[in-house]
Design a protein around this motif. Sequence first.
Motif, PDB file in Angstrom:
ATOM      1  N   VAL A 189       0.837  -1.202   0.000  1.00 19.67           N
ATOM      2  CA  VAL A 189       0.000   0.000   0.000  1.00 19.67           C
ATOM      3  C   VAL A 189       0.872   1.253   0.000  1.00 19.67           C
ATOM      4  O   VAL A 189       0.651   2.188  -0.771  1.00 19.67           O
ATOM      5  CB  VAL A 189      -0.954   0.007   1.226  1.00 19.67           C
ATOM      6  CG1 VAL A 189      -1.647   1.353   1.366  1.00 19.67           C
ATOM      7  CG2 VAL A 189      -1.990  -1.096   1.099  1.00 19.67           C
ATOM      8  N   PHE A 196      -2.240   6.162  -1.895  1.00 13.21           N
ATOM      9  CA  PHE A 196      -3.178   5.260  -1.247  1.00 13.21           C
ATOM     10  C   PHE A 196      -4.257   6.056  -0.517  1.00 13.21           C
ATOM     11  O   PHE A 196      -4.085   7.239  -0.199  1.00 13.21           O
ATOM     12  CB  PHE A 196      -2.452   4.325  -0.272  1.00 13.21           C
ATOM     13  CG  PHE A 196      -1.567   5.026   0.719  1.00 13.21           C
ATOM     14  CD1 PHE A 196      -2.077   5.465   1.941  1.00 13.21           C
ATOM     15  CD2 PHE A 196      -0.227   5.264   0.429  1.00 13.21           C
ATOM     16  CE1 PHE A 196      -1.271   6.121   2.853  1.00 13.21           C
ATOM     17  CE2 PHE A 196       0.590   5.914   1.348  1.00 13.21           C
ATOM     18  CZ  PHE A 196       0.062   6.343   2.562  1.00 13.21           C
ATOM     19  N   ASP A 200      -7.702   2.000   2.489  1.00 12.73           N
ATOM     20  CA  ASP A 200      -6.685   0.945   2.356  1.00 12.73           C
ATOM     21  C   ASP A 200      -6.031   0.655   3.707  1.00 12.73           C
ATOM     22  O   ASP A 200      -5.791  -0.502   4.066  1.00 12.73           O
ATOM     23  CB  ASP A 200      -5.609   1.352   1.351  1.00 12.73           C
ATOM     24  CG  ASP A 200      -6.172   1.594  -0.037  1.00 12.73           C
ATOM     25  OD1 ASP A 200      -7.121   0.878  -0.398  1.00 12.73           O
ATOM     26  OD2 ASP A 200      -5.663   2.481  -0.747  1.00 12.73           O
TER      27      ASP A 200
END
Length: 425
Positions: A189, A196, A200
């Motif tokens: 991530v 991101f 997430d």
Amino acid sequence: MSVPANEIPVLESLITIRHKLSALKKDRDLYIDPNVIIELFKETEKQVEKLNDLRTGDIWNSTSRNRLNDVLDDVMALLSLFFMSIGRNRESPAVYVHLVTVERYLDQLAHMGTYTDTMLLENKERLNDIETILNSDTSESCFVELLKHKYDRCKETLESLLLSTQDVSPTLKPLQESLVGLRRDLALVAQNPAGFNASDIREIQEKVRKLDNSKTELFQSNPKGKALIEGLLEQLYEETQDLMASRNSVSESLVPIVDRLKQIKGQLERLALTHRWTLRETDLYTYHLQLQDVEKLRQDGKFRDSESDVIPEGQAVVNFFLRGCYRIMAKMLSENVPVAEALMPVHNQLSTVRRCLVEVTKWGKPDSVRDLYPYQMKLASIDNMRVNGTFCDEDGNIPEGQAICIALLNECYDILHELIAAVDT
């Protein structure tokens, strides 16, 4: 620390060697002459012997470290990559850059505290291979002793990390594996080129909380490894919070570092896809230096703001990118084959032909021998490049890697003959 007067002649000689090696690295018009590299290596050995006498056998003593050590590091790294370029991977000078990469990767693992037996055993295999190379060197030179000292440091770090994983009770192993798996997800991530979202991170945070709640029952029997699990959980909480805080913007003081690491990682990823065809091993020296410069910015394990004592947001992002860069470099170095640069085009062509023939075999026999003509013609053209059974370079020299290329050529012929026989039956 300034360089003592008695060490200045050694420093000047090493700087001259570094300049020569750098000039050779930039010259891509000609293949590297192994004799030139061997001569520069012998000259470096002499300077290392002198330095060893001046420092009474303790060159790496941190109290006497100065600019000379930095120059020696550069020279040893360049020589290591050049030895790989001329196909002498199984000789001592070639292992230095492997040791530095393993050392930094292990330091990253130790710093971040998230690793498993599998990750460590991969590095153990690499170090065992390096140990075999070093032990087979009977020269007893100070240069080899320097390499052995670096190897010993790597081995100590690895054994320390392995010991900590062995201290985990079997009942906690699944929990440890799950936490390390989440740590890898978090790394993916953080390194997403497109950035991101908070969702997430929240998804990973939720999984961490569930695992945190599950530990209560597991801890009732007071198993070994509680401290390691607690440390992993604390690390994950800290890093998820750090990423949440930096999702829109990393602290201003860390932006140049993150941008630089993103660029390095992107370039390394592209090289990883094409390195068998386009990479000269010495190209990795540039990335080796750039990562070294980033590492020097760390103070007490943290990247700090030079204008204040506050630890800026975005530490996790920087660490994820650094670890990713070292992992890619280690992978490329481990995949390197002991074939000289001059012979690499032949090796790559034979490897491609072999892969194609193996694929043909998987799909069953061809419809006719005619389908195999392209492979026959290609192998014949490569075979015709040999002079008295040997592959030579443009100057008539015999480059390293003959046995590997000839073995590949023979294997291709064997597969081809099996396919022809299958068509005839």
